[in-house]
Design an enzyme around this catalytic site. Structure first.
Site, PDB file in Angstrom:
ATOM      1  N   CYS A   6      34.315  37.279  44.030  1.00  0.00           N
ATOM      2  CA  CYS A   6      34.227  38.453  43.149  1.00  0.00           C
ATOM      3  C   CYS A   6      34.547  38.072  41.702  1.00  0.00           C
ATOM      4  O   CYS A   6      35.233  37.086  41.430  1.00  0.00           O
ATOM      5  CB  CYS A   6      35.224  39.517  43.577  1.00  0.00           C
ATOM      6  SG  CYS A   6      34.871  40.302  45.150  1.00  0.00           S
TER       7      CYS A   6
ATOM      8  N   GLU B  69      36.596  39.430  39.627  1.00  0.00           N
ATOM      9  CA  GLU B  69      38.028  39.430  39.297  1.00  0.00           C
ATOM     10  C   GLU B  69      38.659  38.086  39.644  1.00  0.00           C
ATOM     11  O   GLU B  69      39.455  37.533  38.881  1.00  0.00           O
ATOM     12  CB  GLU B  69      38.758  40.523  40.089  1.00  0.00           C
ATOM     13  CG  GLU B  69      38.344  41.940  39.764  1.00  0.00           C
ATOM     14  CD  GLU B  69      37.181  42.441  40.612  1.00  0.00           C
ATOM     15  OE1 GLU B  69      36.272  41.638  40.939  1.00  0.00           O
ATOM     16  OE2 GLU B  69      37.174  43.629  40.942  1.00  0.00           O
TER      17      GLU B  69
ATOM     18  N   ASN C  92      30.817  37.829  39.412  1.00  0.00           N
ATOM     19  CA  ASN C  92      30.701  37.518  40.839  1.00  0.00           C
ATOM     20  C   ASN C  92      29.690  36.389  41.035  1.00  0.00           C
ATOM     21  O   ASN C  92      28.692  36.277  40.311  1.00  0.00           O
ATOM     22  CB  ASN C  92      30.362  38.754  41.689  1.00  0.00           C
ATOM     23  CG  ASN C  92      29.197  39.569  41.217  1.00  0.00           C
ATOM     24  OD1 ASN C  92      28.842  39.554  40.044  1.00  0.00           O
ATOM     25  ND2 ASN C  92      28.577  40.299  42.115  1.00  0.00           N
TER      26      ASN C  92
ATOM     27  N   CYS D 202      40.777  40.945  46.110  1.00  0.00           N
ATOM     28  CA  CYS D 202      41.084  40.716  44.693  1.00  0.00           C
ATOM     29  C   CYS D 202      42.433  41.320  44.318  1.00  0.00           C
ATOM     30  O   CYS D 202      43.169  40.741  43.513  1.00  0.00           O
ATOM     31  CB  CYS D 202      39.971  41.276  43.809  1.00  0.00           C
ATOM     32  SG  CYS D 202      38.472  40.280  43.916  1.00  0.00           S
TER      33      CYS D 202
ATOM     34  N   CYS E 175      38.372  45.129  44.987  1.00  0.00           N
ATOM     35  CA  CYS E 175      38.455  45.093  46.452  1.00  0.00           C
ATOM     36  C   CYS E 175      39.844  44.605  46.887  1.00  0.00           C
ATOM     37  O   CYS E 175      40.636  44.101  46.079  1.00  0.00           O
ATOM     38  CB  CYS E 175      37.356  44.186  47.022  1.00  0.00           C
ATOM     39  SG  CYS E 175      37.722  42.422  46.890  1.00  0.00           S
TER      40      CYS E 175
ATOM     41  N   GLU F 179      27.683  34.791  44.180  1.00  0.00           N
ATOM     42  CA  GLU F 179      27.347  34.935  45.599  1.00  0.00           C
ATOM     43  C   GLU F 179      26.842  33.620  46.180  1.00  0.00           C
ATOM     44  O   GLU F 179      26.670  32.620  45.474  1.00  0.00           O
ATOM     45  CB  GLU F 179      26.314  36.059  45.750  1.00  0.00           C
ATOM     46  CG  GLU F 179      26.885  37.385  45.251  1.00  0.00           C
ATOM     47  CD  GLU F 179      25.982  38.581  45.484  1.00  0.00           C
ATOM     48  OE1 GLU F 179      24.782  38.411  45.780  1.00  0.00           O
ATOM     49  OE2 GLU F 179      26.500  39.715  45.361  1.00  0.00           O
TER      50      GLU F 179
HETATM   51  N1  THU Z   1      32.235  42.579  43.718  1.00  0.00           N
HETATM   52  C1  THU Z   1      32.992  42.109  42.692  1.00  0.00           C
HETATM   53  O1  THU Z   1      32.703  41.064  42.107  1.00  0.00           O
HETATM   54  N2  THU Z   1      34.068  42.835  42.313  1.00  0.00           N
HETATM   55  C2  THU Z   1      34.363  44.081  42.769  1.00  0.00           C
HETATM   56  O2  THU Z   1      35.315  44.686  42.298  1.00  0.00           O
HETATM   57  C3  THU Z   1      33.519  44.670  43.829  1.00  0.00           C
HETATM   58  C4  THU Z   1      32.562  43.749  44.481  1.00  0.00           C
HETATM   59  C5  THU Z   1      31.014  41.839  44.067  1.00  0.00           C
HETATM   60  C6  THU Z   1      31.025  41.094  45.373  1.00  0.00           C
HETATM   61  C7  THU Z   1      29.544  41.038  45.686  1.00  0.00           C
HETATM   62  O3  THU Z   1      28.970  39.943  44.972  1.00  0.00           O
HETATM   63  C8  THU Z   1      28.978  42.308  45.091  1.00  0.00           C
HETATM   64  O4  THU Z   1      29.940  42.745  44.139  1.00  0.00           O
HETATM   65  C9  THU Z   1      28.721  43.409  46.113  1.00  0.00           C
HETATM   66  O5  THU Z   1      29.848  43.626  46.886  1.00  0.00           O
END
Ligand code: THU
Length: 136
Positions: free
Chosen positions: A60, A62, A49, A96, A93, A51
């Site tokens: 994310c 994925e 991920n 994704c 999520c 941000e």
């Molecule tokens: N996140 C992912 O990268 N993948 C997931 O399957 C769930 C959420 C990340 C997004 C954000 O940077 C952090 O996790 C919290 O939501």
């Protein structure tokens, strides 16, 4: 119906997803996630991920992994593994799931975590009645 994943493919994907989490850029959530995709051509791509101070721009793990595969010319997704720093496995999520569907409607999804336990399910069970390329 694609062939089932072998034990060694599973191990490889899970190891790549765990490793990818180490590169996560997650200063806001402090929730580092890693993902790895196995493509039909046998290649594996990983992602984390990423941000942003403008929170909604977060990508994310994925999607990072899928976009890396597509950018390298590999488009047919067979399986994805996700690692989250949680006591129990969590699943991708909604956003994704939709992106995974674009490249692998029959893909398998594996979730692993910091704690014990592992979940494996077809993507189709996570995104039933999906909208996809065939609907356009
Ligand atoms: N996140 C992912 O990268 N993948 C997931 O399957 C769930 C959420 C990340 C997004 C954000 O940077 C952090 O996790 C919290 O939501």
């Amino acid at each position: 119906m694609p062939a089932a994943l072998t034990a060694s493919q599973r191990r490889r994907l899970i190891a790549a997803a765990r490793k990818a989490a180490a590169a996560a850029y997650a200063p806001y959530s402090r929730f580092p996630v890693g993902a790895a995709v196995l493509m039909a051509d046998g290649r594996v791509f990983s992602g984390c991920n990423v941000e942003n101070a403008s929170f909604g721009l977060t990508n994310c793990a994925e999607r990072t992994a899928v976009f890396s595969a597509v950018a390298a010319g590999s488009r047919r997704l067979r399986a994805v593994a996700v690692f989250t720093p949680t006591p129990a496995p969590t699943l991708p999520c909604g956003a994704c799931r939709q992106v995974l569907h674009e490249f692998g409607p029959e893909a398998q999804v594996l979730s692993v975590c910091a704690g014990a336990g592992q979940v494996e399910t077809p993507l189709a069970a996570l995104l039933p009645h999906a909208f996809g390329p065939g609907d356009l």
